[in-house]
Design a protein around this motif. Structure first.
Motif, PDB file in Angstrom:
ATOM      1  N   ALA A 128      39.348  41.904  47.638  1.00 62.16           N
ATOM      2  CA  ALA A 128      39.930  42.563  48.918  1.00 62.16           C
ATOM      3  C   ALA A 128      41.313  43.225  48.899  1.00 62.16           C
ATOM      4  N   ARG A 129      42.462  41.974  48.243  1.00 64.98           N
ATOM      5  CA  ARG A 129      43.414  42.032  47.338  1.00 64.98           C
ATOM      6  C   ARG A 129      43.455  43.305  46.462  1.00 64.98           C
ATOM      7  N   LEU A 130      43.037  43.373  45.132  1.00 64.73           N
ATOM      8  CA  LEU A 130      42.865  44.325  44.458  1.00 64.73           C
ATOM      9  C   LEU A 130      42.054  45.903  45.207  1.00 64.73           C
ATOM     10  N   LEU A 131      41.208  45.933  46.195  1.00 59.73           N
ATOM     11  CA  LEU A 131      40.835  46.927  46.859  1.00 59.73           C
ATOM     12  C   LEU A 131      41.766  47.183  47.991  1.00 59.73           C
ATOM     13  N   ASP A 132      42.749  46.593  48.470  1.00 60.32           N
ATOM     14  CA  ASP A 132      43.709  46.988  49.339  1.00 60.32           C
ATOM     15  C   ASP A 132      45.460  48.302  48.256  1.00 60.32           C
ATOM     16  N   LEU A 145      47.983  44.343  33.562  1.00 57.22           N
ATOM     17  CA  LEU A 145      47.615  43.005  34.402  1.00 57.22           C
ATOM     18  C   LEU A 145      48.837  42.296  35.332  1.00 57.22           C
ATOM     19  N   ASP A 146      50.756  42.873  34.956  1.00 57.50           N
ATOM     20  CA  ASP A 146      51.008  42.945  35.659  1.00 57.50           C
ATOM     21  C   ASP A 146      50.452  43.066  37.167  1.00 57.50           C
ATOM     22  N   TRP A 147      50.334  44.130  37.083  1.00 64.43           N
ATOM     23  CA  TRP A 147      49.540  44.402  38.239  1.00 64.43           C
ATOM     24  C   TRP A 147      48.317  43.673  39.252  1.00 64.43           C
ATOM     25  N   LEU A 148      47.934  43.446  37.981  1.00 71.78           N
ATOM     26  CA  LEU A 148      46.482  42.462  38.674  1.00 71.78           C
ATOM     27  C   LEU A 148      47.224  41.084  39.270  1.00 71.78           C
ATOM     28  N   GLN A 149      48.351  40.173  38.213  1.00 72.34           N
ATOM     29  CA  GLN A 149      49.053  38.908  37.901  1.00 72.34           C
ATOM     30  C   GLN A 149      49.760  38.863  39.555  1.00 72.34           C
ATOM     31  N   THR A 150      50.524  39.962  40.224  1.00 69.47           N
ATOM     32  CA  THR A 150      51.218  39.685  41.482  1.00 69.47           C
ATOM     33  C   THR A 150      49.985  39.699  42.820  1.00 69.47           C
ATOM     34  N   ARG A 151      48.539  39.690  42.814  1.00 64.76           N
ATOM     35  CA  ARG A 151      47.401  39.634  43.349  1.00 64.76           C
ATOM     36  C   ARG A 151      46.948  38.411  43.228  1.00 64.76           C
ATOM     37  N   LEU A 152      47.186  37.308  42.200  1.00 63.30           N
ATOM     38  CA  LEU A 152      46.330  36.502  41.510  1.00 63.30           C
ATOM     39  C   LEU A 152      47.269  35.768  42.908  1.00 63.30           C
ATOM     40  N   ALA A 153      45.790  34.324  43.181  1.00 66.47           N
ATOM     41  CA  ALA A 153      46.857  32.842  44.216  1.00 66.47           C
ATOM     42  C   ALA A 153      47.229  32.067  43.309  1.00 66.47           C
ATOM     43  N   GLY A 154      46.247  32.085  41.851  1.00 67.03           N
ATOM     44  CA  GLY A 154      46.980  30.967  41.150  1.00 67.03           C
ATOM     45  C   GLY A 154      45.822  30.835  40.693  1.00 67.03           C
ATOM     46  N   GLN A 199      32.110  34.075  38.997  1.00 63.99           N
ATOM     47  CA  GLN A 199      31.500  34.854  40.454  1.00 63.99           C
ATOM     48  C   GLN A 199      32.373  35.729  41.063  1.00 63.99           C
ATOM     49  N   PRO A 200      32.360  36.592  41.250  1.00 65.41           N
ATOM     50  CA  PRO A 200      33.123  37.359  42.168  1.00 65.41           C
ATOM     51  C   PRO A 200      34.025  36.512  43.165  1.00 65.41           C
ATOM     52  N   ASP A 201      35.449  36.550  43.266  1.00 63.87           N
ATOM     53  CA  ASP A 201      36.180  36.034  44.399  1.00 63.87           C
ATOM     54  C   ASP A 201      36.254  37.068  45.668  1.00 63.87           C
ATOM     55  N   ALA A 202      35.495  36.699  47.006  1.00 60.69           N
ATOM     56  CA  ALA A 202      35.683  38.458  47.694  1.00 60.69           C
ATOM     57  C   ALA A 202      36.706  38.118  48.200  1.00 60.69           C
ATOM     58  N   GLU A 203      37.552  37.512  48.461  1.00 65.48           N
ATOM     59  CA  GLU A 203      39.484  37.579  48.679  1.00 65.48           C
ATOM     60  C   GLU A 203      40.675  38.153  47.903  1.00 65.48           C
TER      61      GLU A 203
END
Length: 383
Positions: free
Chosen positions: A242-246, A265-274, A235-239
């Motif tokens: 929003a971080r990706l779209l920023d 993937l490094d771009w994505l990784q920095t925006r993940l909460a983990g 399921q899409p994660d809204a939070e």
């Protein structure tokens, strides 16, 4: 297939051409044998040939911003890519039963290893784009005149060097009765805007498949999410969305282009909460592609009646459905419904660009790339 503008019979505009490209995803070498004549454009044969696994791994790493280990490595890759492109040409012609002497020219895009039209340090200074695959070697191995290095002349003229195919899209798919857009769903998504009346425009919108493929590879071992099945498990994660779209890149006005060196993937990784589930991230990345595509179209050609999709993403029904949901009132369909093979339109485009170059005709559209004017693109490597 729709017609292209042509010159007098027997001119360099007529005849057989080969187009070659390995795109952002480096998922294979697309090869197209195309016949151009006064009244038609005909895809004689299109094939995709796999990369050697070791070479592909290195290309993907470099394309995602990785550093080359040495100049020797870059020089070796330049030759290896050219050898693979030459081999793809030879296999294509063998399958088609066509002799090299029957082909006027090969148009080779090569493999992009870095695309920095905004400058290496994002300050507007020293912009460049770099595609490997020595055209000299392709010409030598195939015995066919080869045109390569198409993008750098446009960058030298102040443009982005991308997208390069809107002129072909316009010739094949424009309709004076409706506002259309051609959507290429490769690793990166890009639009060609084809208003019923008015100038052709085009630009990249951001990720299409590059992040989806990379995340899928990491978590399933598969090179791409066939049919969107992995995304369908989450399921899409809204939070997270929003971080990706920023990312400020999405707000830049055209002309604009990008690649794996930005969206990786490094771009994505920095925006993940983990704490996100892998399938939820995949579903979120699918929404990121769909939303940024739809937002770009709404911003630059609202009221578009028909979107004609091509590229690898056209085979992901979940991605196409998501794009359609975010474009209410717009028909989203494959270019196949209009007589243009969605898998080989890009390779056909580099056959067309080679045709333009050997005829001394421009290949870029300044309204798309931002270049100072029309330019004959590429370097010709004679037999």
């Amino acid at each position: 297939m729709p017609a292209l503008p042509a010159g007098p019979a027997g001119s360099p505009l007529d005849g057989l051409f080969v187009g070659l490209i390995s795109g952002t995803s480096a998922d294979g070498i697309d090869a197209a044998l195309v016949r151009f004549s006064q009244d038609q454009t005909h895809l004689v044969l299109g094939r995709t040939y796999a990369w050697d696994a070791g070479i592909r791994e290195r290309l993907v790493a470099l394309g995602q911003g990785g550093e080359a280990q040495s100049l020797d490595e870059i020089g070796t890759l330049d030759v290896q890519i050219a050898e693979a492109f030459a081999g793809a040409t030879q296999r294509l012609l063998e399958e088609a039963g066509v002799a090299p002497a029957q082909v006027r020219a090969v148009g080779s895009h090569g493999q992009t290893v870095r695309h920095r039209p905004e400058g290496a340090r994002f300050n507007g200074q020293h912009p460049f784009t770099w595609q490997l695959g020595d055209g000299n070697l392709i010409a030598e191995r195939t015995g066919i005149a080869t045109v390569a290095d198409f993008r750098r002349r446009d960058v030298a003229a102040g443009g982005h060097g991308a997208p390069l195919l809107p002129a072909l899209h316009a010739a094949l798919l424009h309709d004076a009765k409706e506002d259309r857009a051609v959507l290429n769903l490769g690793g990166i998504a890009n639009f060609t805007l084809l208003p019923a009346h008015g100038a052709v425009r085009g630009f990249d919108t951001g990720p299409a498949n590059c992040l989806l493929d990379a995340w899928c590879q990491r978590h399933t071992g598969k090179p791409y999410d066939a049919g969107g099945a992995f995304a369908a498990q989450g399921q899409p994660d809204a939070e997270l969305l929003a971080r990706l779209l920023d990312d400020p890149w999405f707000m830049l006005p055209p002309p604009k282009s990008t690649g794996r060196e930005h969206f990786h993937l490094d771009w994505l990784q920095t925006r993940l909460a983990g704490v996100e589930a892998a399938a939820d991230v995949q579903a979120t990345l699918l929404d990121l592609s769909a939303i940024t595509i739809a937002d770009a179209l709404q911003a630059h050609q609202p009221g578009t009646e028909r979107v004609l999709a091509c590229g690898g993403g056209v085979h992901n029904p979940r991605l196409l459905a998501a794009i359609g949901r975010h474009m209410p009132g717009t028909t989203v369909e494959s270019t196949a419904r209009h007589g243009v093979d969605p898998d080989f339109i890009e390779a056909m485009g580099f056959a067309w660009l080679a045709r333009q170059t050997i005829s001394g005709l421009p290949g870029n559209l300044p309204s798309v790339s931002g270049a100072r004017g029309p330019r004959v693109l590429g370097a010709i490597h004679p037999v």
